[in-house]
Design an enzyme around this catalytic site. Structure first.
Site, PDB file in Angstrom:
ATOM      1  N   SER A 224     -15.308  47.045 -17.445  1.00  0.00           N
ATOM      2  CA  SER A 224     -16.448  46.447 -16.763  1.00  0.00           C
ATOM      3  C   SER A 224     -15.944  45.422 -15.745  1.00  0.00           C
ATOM      4  CB  SER A 224     -17.402  45.831 -17.790  1.00  0.00           C
ATOM      5  OG  SER A 224     -18.669  45.615 -17.250  1.00  0.00           O
ATOM      6  N   ASP A 464     -23.758  55.697 -17.616  1.00  0.00           N
ATOM      7  CA  ASP A 464     -23.683  54.257 -17.409  1.00  0.00           C
ATOM      8  C   ASP A 464     -24.289  53.912 -16.054  1.00  0.00           C
ATOM      9  OD1 ASP A 464     -22.995  51.589 -17.136  1.00  0.00           O
ATOM     10  OD2 ASP A 464     -20.859  51.986 -16.803  1.00  0.00           O
ATOM     11  N   HIS A 489     -20.844  53.117 -20.891  1.00  0.00           N
ATOM     12  CA  HIS A 489     -20.060  51.995 -20.392  1.00  0.00           C
ATOM     13  C   HIS A 489     -18.835  51.719 -21.267  1.00  0.00           C
ATOM     14  CE1 HIS A 489     -19.949  48.680 -17.545  1.00  0.00           C
ATOM     15  NE2 HIS A 489     -19.765  47.810 -18.518  1.00  0.00           N
TER      16      HIS A 489
END
Length: 533
Positions: A224, A464, A489
């Site tokens: 991320s 995601d 994710h």
């Protein structure tokens, strides 16, 4: 010097009993007093923004089901490492980019090492470095990664595992508590991504020197926001990192890199694919919430219908809470639970027995069936680490504005102008919307990196919502996009399960094979290099 001697020496030199104020003996009293006086005189209020959550695993709503959590319960996460992990602190420079007396001030930055499977410096065995992101190591990164891709594959690579905490998170907050740091205009100025990756460069360089591992190749890994950092680290410090695995890294989620914010469109697509009736129920619910809220005692009615822990202060509070659950569900829609399917199943099953608000509430309850009430303000508590990312969002991590596509969520009519006003009101400074793309790049990334970068894996799962802001096509033979249609994710870098679908197993295998190829090529280059010396 072998590993045992080196680690022993490191423990002695770092004096782990010291906390970050303990480092102050290295400073002159005048410098420290000057800096702390400036800090104490510049505290301003800080208000977080309601933004899509980043992070390695389920966001605040899925982790707690949006339920009220006491401070004592929040502290149940162990601040001690799991087996084979050891905690250290590094005396980190406050400001890497200036030469004022205050910039030499140091604070203690936490990092964690797992040396169980390391082949050692004599074998030039690799070092895998996990770059911490917007969370404490033990609330997020190590808690997940100690059973994840790195730990599971350390024996294969004979790798040393290092996890470094991001400055201003966890135990790596300079000088004061996080609550005071995030409210502090002077200290907060050192809280940015460029300083963070310079921190990582300093820690890695220090460790390689201490362990005499000069020729051990370094692979940086992040998920991320941490995946963005891994990408930028490889581009800014190619002499330190051989390669980077950037999982679910929305490196294009910046003003100027993309014309639109497609996050909400992907959320909506995920729900529509799960159930069209569920999609339409959610889409129609916002106007119904507004309608009830406008009635006498409407907010009280909504608080009762959704069993909120406290009376809501407005319809926006409730709508933000509900949309946060849906966004988290889409972002972390992973097997075996598949929260999007779980929510839609609950909404659809309630269709014949209740009105639209009852159906939406059934979807909320599906995320956590054991709770007596739901805390709609859990993500709005000042002084929490969500404020840290809110500051980063307000200063440099400025996303695109404007939407397109069919969305089940209320349209976000935010503009850069009103966003800027909000940031000024909260922090006293405007955002720099073009700084990330100026400093790290992003615009026309395929054209730019084709001849410049190398050894980066951009991994994504197309379920995601942040994948819309990721790199989804190979840029070159060594900058690769590895994605799965059904992935979510950061799913590829969390722990494997015997029940993992084959597409996930194959994604991880391909990533590891690519990294193995980088290391083999490096060893061949190293051998040739040594022969010419």
């Amino acid at each position: 010097m072998d590993w045992d001697d080196s680690i022993s020496l490191q423990r002695k030199e770092m004096n782990l009993d010291k906390y970050w104020f303990g480092v102050c003996h290295e400073l002159s009293n005048n410098k420290l007093v000057s800096l702390l006086s400036l800090i104490s005189s510049t505290i301003v209020s800080a208000k977080p923004y309601n933004i899509p959550s980043l992070g390695l695993s389920g966001g605040i709503f899925l982790k707690g089901g949006g339920t009220k959590t006491t401070k004592a319960a929040a502290q149940t996460n162990a601040e001690t490492p799991k087996n084979d992990y050891e905690i250290f602190f590094y005396n980190q420079t406050l400001d890497h980019f200036s030469y004022t007396p205050e910039s030499y001030t140091t604070f203690q930055q936490r990092y964690v090492i797992n040396s169980k499977h390391w082949g050692g410096a004599k074998e030039n065995a690799p070092i895998f470095v996990y770059l911490g992101a917007e969370d404490s190591l033990f609330d997020g990164d190590v808690a997940d990664m100690s059973g994840g891709l790195l730990t599971e594959n350390a024996p294969r690579f004979k790798a040393l595992l290092v996890y470094i905490e991001h400055r201003f998170y966890g135990k790596s907050v300079p000088f004061v508590s996080f609550q005071n740091a995030i409210k502090n205009a002077t200290l907060r100025g050192y809280f940015n991504s460029a300083q963070a990756i310079a921190d990582y460069a300093s820690v890695i360089t220090y460790l390689k020197e201490k362990f005499s591992a000069h020729y051990s190749p370094v692979i940086v890994i992040g998920g991320s926001y941490g995946g963005m950092l891994a990408t930028w680290f490889r581009l800014k410090y190619p002499h330190i990192a051989l390669g980077a695995l950037a999982s679910s890294a929305p490196v294009l989620f910046f003003h100027g890199a993309l014309p639109y914010n497609e996050y909400y469109a992907v959320v909506s697509k995920d729900f529509k694919q799960a159930s069209k009736s569920c999609f339409h129920t959610i889409k129609n619910s916002w106007s119904e919430i507004n309608k009830v809220a406008s009635q006498p005692n409407g907010l009280s009615i909504l608080s009762q219908r959704f069993k909120t822990c406290s009376p809501i202060n407005g319809s926006e509070e409730l709508k933000d809470f509900i949309s946060g659950i849906f966004m988290d569900a889409a972002q972390y829609n992973s097997p075996p639970k598949y929260p999007v399917t779980m929510i839609c199943r609950a909404i659809d099953r309630a269709s014949n027995t209740t009105d639209i608000l009852g159906r939406i509430f059934a979807g909320v309850v599906a995320t956590n069936k054991t709770k007596e009430c739901f805390d709609t303000r859990q993500n709005l508590t000042s002084g929490t680490e969500s404020d840290g990312y809110a500051w980063q969002r307000c200063s440099e991590l400025v996303g695109p504005f404007g939407e397109r596509g069919d969305t089940m969520l209320e349209r976000d009519n935010s503009t850069l102008s009103n966003f800027t006003n909000g940031c000024i009101n909260s922090y006293g400074v405007p955002p720099r919307p073009h700084w990330i793309t100026t400093y790290f790049g992003g615009k026309d990334i395929g054209l730019v990196l084709r001849r410049f970068g190398s050894n980066i894996i951009f991994s994504n799962g197309l379920k995601d919502p942040y994948s819309a802001s990721g790199v989804l096509k190979d840029i070159s033979d060594t900058i690769l996009a590895i994605h799965t249609v059904n992935g979510s994710h950061c799913l590829d870098i969390v722990g494997a399960s015997p029940n993992d679908p084959i597409w996930l197993v194959e994604q991880r295998k391909r990533e590891l094979d690519v990294i193995e190829g980088w290391i083999k090529t490096y060893y061949a280059d190293l051998s040739s290099f040594k022969k010419t010396k």
